[in-house]
Design a protein around this motif. Structure first.
Motif, PDB file in Angstrom:
ATOM      1  N   GLU A   1       2.408   4.987   3.503  1.00 28.97           N
ATOM      2  CA  GLU A   1       1.689   5.106   4.768  1.00 28.97           C
ATOM      3  C   GLU A   1       2.526   5.812   5.834  1.00 28.97           C
ATOM      4  O   GLU A   1       3.748   5.859   5.771  1.00 28.97           O
ATOM      5  CB  GLU A   1       1.288   3.706   5.259  1.00 28.97           C
TER       6      GLU A   1
ATOM      7  N   ARG B   1       4.178  -6.384   6.703  1.00 23.22           N
ATOM      8  CA  ARG B   1       3.336  -7.271   7.509  1.00 23.22           C
ATOM      9  C   ARG B   1       4.174  -8.392   8.111  1.00 23.22           C
ATOM     10  O   ARG B   1       4.773  -9.189   7.368  1.00 23.22           O
ATOM     11  CB  ARG B   1       2.216  -7.889   6.658  1.00 23.22           C
TER      12      ARG B   1
ATOM     13  N   ARG C   1       6.367  -0.955   8.067  1.00 24.52           N
ATOM     14  CA  ARG C   1       5.265  -1.005   7.105  1.00 24.52           C
ATOM     15  C   ARG C   1       5.112  -2.392   6.464  1.00 24.52           C
ATOM     16  O   ARG C   1       4.255  -2.593   5.618  1.00 24.52           O
ATOM     17  CB  ARG C   1       5.479   0.061   6.026  1.00 24.52           C
TER      18      ARG C   1
ATOM     19  N   ASP D   1       4.741 -10.473   1.476  1.00 27.26           N
ATOM     20  CA  ASP D   1       4.428  -9.044   1.603  1.00 27.26           C
ATOM     21  C   ASP D   1       5.162  -8.263   0.505  1.00 27.26           C
ATOM     22  O   ASP D   1       6.367  -8.465   0.289  1.00 27.26           O
ATOM     23  CB  ASP D   1       4.873  -8.530   2.971  1.00 27.26           C
TER      24      ASP D   1
ATOM     25  N   THR E   1      -3.357  -2.512  -7.604  1.00 21.76           N
ATOM     26  CA  THR E   1      -2.214  -1.983  -6.854  1.00 21.76           C
ATOM     27  C   THR E   1      -1.673  -0.716  -7.492  1.00 21.76           C
ATOM     28  O   THR E   1      -1.412   0.289  -6.808  1.00 21.76           O
ATOM     29  CB  THR E   1      -1.108  -3.043  -6.759  1.00 21.76           C
TER      30      THR E   1
ATOM     31  N   HIS F   1       4.681   0.707  -4.286  1.00 20.58           N
ATOM     32  CA  HIS F   1       3.463   0.086  -3.752  1.00 20.58           C
ATOM     33  C   HIS F   1       2.764   1.075  -2.830  1.00 20.58           C
ATOM     34  O   HIS F   1       3.433   1.840  -2.113  1.00 20.58           O
ATOM     35  CB  HIS F   1       3.831  -1.189  -2.979  1.00 20.58           C
TER      36      HIS F   1
ATOM     37  N   HIS G   1       1.383   0.768   0.004  1.00 25.23           N
ATOM     38  CA  HIS G   1       1.706   0.630   1.431  1.00 25.23           C
ATOM     39  C   HIS G   1       2.967   1.404   1.816  1.00 25.23           C
ATOM     40  O   HIS G   1       3.171   1.716   2.984  1.00 25.23           O
ATOM     41  CB  HIS G   1       1.873  -0.841   1.797  1.00 25.23           C
ATOM     42  N   GLU G   2       3.806   1.695   0.815  1.00 26.09           N
ATOM     43  CA  GLU G   2       5.019   2.469   1.107  1.00 26.09           C
ATOM     44  C   GLU G   2       4.689   3.916   1.483  1.00 26.09           C
ATOM     45  O   GLU G   2       5.505   4.596   2.112  1.00 26.09           O
ATOM     46  CB  GLU G   2       5.950   2.453  -0.101  1.00 26.09           C
TER      47      GLU G   2
END
Length: 340
Positions: free
Chosen positions: A234, A64, A62, A70, A267, A229, A231-232
C-alpha cells in the motif's frame, strides 16, 4: 537548472537516510506507538536481546494500531516464542557457511554465486534465516572484496552474481555503483541480481540515482523484492515499485509462507494480484527456513501444497509463484508442489 537537479538528487538521497535514522529500534517504543497491550512488553524485551528491533516508520504506518495480530506487526514484533529452542531449528539452516568460497562470497548453485554485500538491513524480520549470520567476518571496504571478485573472474562458469545480505540497498548509491561497475568488468558475468526488502519497507530508497544505477549496469540487472502480505504494497511502497518497473528494471517478488500472516488462499491471491497489477512478477513462495527462534512461523508443507492448488484455481499461471524449500547442500531450490 543543473544546480536544481543536483540539489533534488542530494535531497532524495538524504530522505532515505533520514528515514532510516528515524526507524524504531526499541520494543517499548514500537508497543507505545501502536497502542499494543502492556503484556507484550516483557517478552518483546527479552526476545529483542536475542535479535534486535528495526522497523522503518513507513512500514509502521501500514500496521493497524492496537492489533497484536496484525500480519505486518507479527513480522517485526519480538515474541516470547523466539526464546523456545525447537529441534531442527538451527543457526545456519541453509548451509551458508559451508558454501563460502571467499570472504563475502557464497557459491551453492551452478552458474550463480552470491555476495554478502552488507550485514545491515532496514527491517529486522523475526523469521530472518540469517538472523545469526556472522556478518562481522565479511568484507566492509571495497578493497576487501577483491578476493571475491578474483574468484568470480577466475570461474567462467559463473554467469550471474546475486547481491544479498543483510540488504544490498543499504549501501550508498556510490558504493552500489562501484560494486556494479567492478562486476561489470568480468566478461562472463551477464546478469546481476539484487535481493532487497527496502523497496517494501523503506520506499524512499528508490531514488532517481538508484534507478539510473540499476538501468545502466552492464550486467542485466534483476531486482528481487520481498513482500509477504498485500497490505505491504500500500501507499508509498506501491509508488516505489511502479517507479522501478517504469524505469525498465525487471522486478520479481519472493515471499515466505508464514503462519498467521499469509497462510490463507485469500491473502496469497490478493498479494499475487497486487504484485502483478504493479508490474511485479511473483517468483517464489518459500517454505520457512528453519532458523532458531522462528519455529512459531512454520506452516506445514501439506498446508502449503493445498494453498498452491487453490491459488492455481484462482489465478492465471503467470501470477502463481513457485513453492520451494532451500535444503542445505542441495545445488538447487527444491520444488514442494506436487501436481496431480
Amino acid at each position: 537548472m543543473l544546480l536544481d537537479h543536483q540539489i533534488s538528487i542530494v535531497a532524495a538521497a538524504d530522505t532515505w537516510h533520514q528515514s532510516l535514522a528515524q526507524a524504531i529500534r526499541d520494543p517499548d517504543e514500537l508497543i507505545d506507538l501502536l497502542g499494543l497491550p502492556d503484556e507484550c512488553r516483557a517478552a518483546a524485551r527479552r526476545a529483542a536481546r536475542l535479535f534486535t528491533v528495526m522497523v522503518p516508520r513507513s512500514y509502521l504506518n501500514r500496521i493497524r494500531p492496537g492489533d497484536p495480530a496484525d500480519p505486518l506487526l507479527l513480522q517485526v514484533l519480538p515474541l516470547g516464542a523466539e526464546e523456545i529452542e525447537t529441534p531442527g531449528f538451527v543457526a545456519d539452516p541453509v548451509g551458508d557457511r559451508a558454501a563460502r568460497r571467499a570472504p563475502g562470497l557464497l557459491h551453492k548453485y551452478a552458474g550463480r554465486a552470491l555476495l554478502i554485500a552488507t550485514g545491515a538491513c532496514a527491517v529486522h524480520c523475526r523469521y530472518c534465516f540469517r538472523r545469526q549470520y556472522p556478518y562481522h567476518a565479511e568484507p566492509h571496504r571495497l578493497d576487501d572484496w577483491e578476493p571475491a571478485f578474483e574468484v568470480i573472474a577466475s570461474d567462467a562458469s559463473l554467469h550471474e552474481i546475486i547481491l544479498s545480505g543483510g540488504d544490498p540497498l543499504m549501501l550508498t548509491d556510490g558504493r552500489l555503483s562501484e560494486i556494479c561497475e567492478r562486476i561489470g568488468t568480468i566478461p562472463h558475468v551477464s546478469r546481476l541480481r539484487i535481493h532487497s526488502r527496502l523497496p517494501i519497507v523503506l520506499p524512499e530508497r528508490v531514488t532517481g540515482t538508484l534507478l539510473a544505477t540499476l538501468a545502466q549496469a552492464r550486467p542485466t540487472c534483476i531486482l528481487v523484492v520481498h513482500a509477504n502480505h498485500p497490505h505491504e504494497l500500500e501507499g508509498d511502497c506501491g509508488d516505489a515499485l511502479r517507479r522501478l518497473v517504469r524505469g525498465g528494471i525487471a522486478v520479481l517478488n519472493q515471499s515466505v509462507l508464514l503462519k498467521g500472516i499469509n497462510d490463507s488462499v485469500v491473502t496469497l491471491a490478493a498479494l499475487c494480484e497486487g504484485l502483478v497489477d504493479l508490474g511485479v512478477m511473483p517468483y517464489y513462495l518459500h517454505q520457512l527456513d528453519r532458523v532458531g527462534g522462528a519455529a512459531h512461523f512454520e506452516v506445514s508443507e501439506k498446508t502449503g501444497r493445498n494453498l498452491m492448488r487453490a491459488l492455481r484455481r484462482r489465478l492465471p499461471g503467470y501470477a502463481v509463484p513457485r513453492y520451494v524449500r532451500e535444503i542445505a547442500g542441495e545445488d538447487h531450490k527444491t520444488p514442494l508442489e506436487i501436481f496431480p
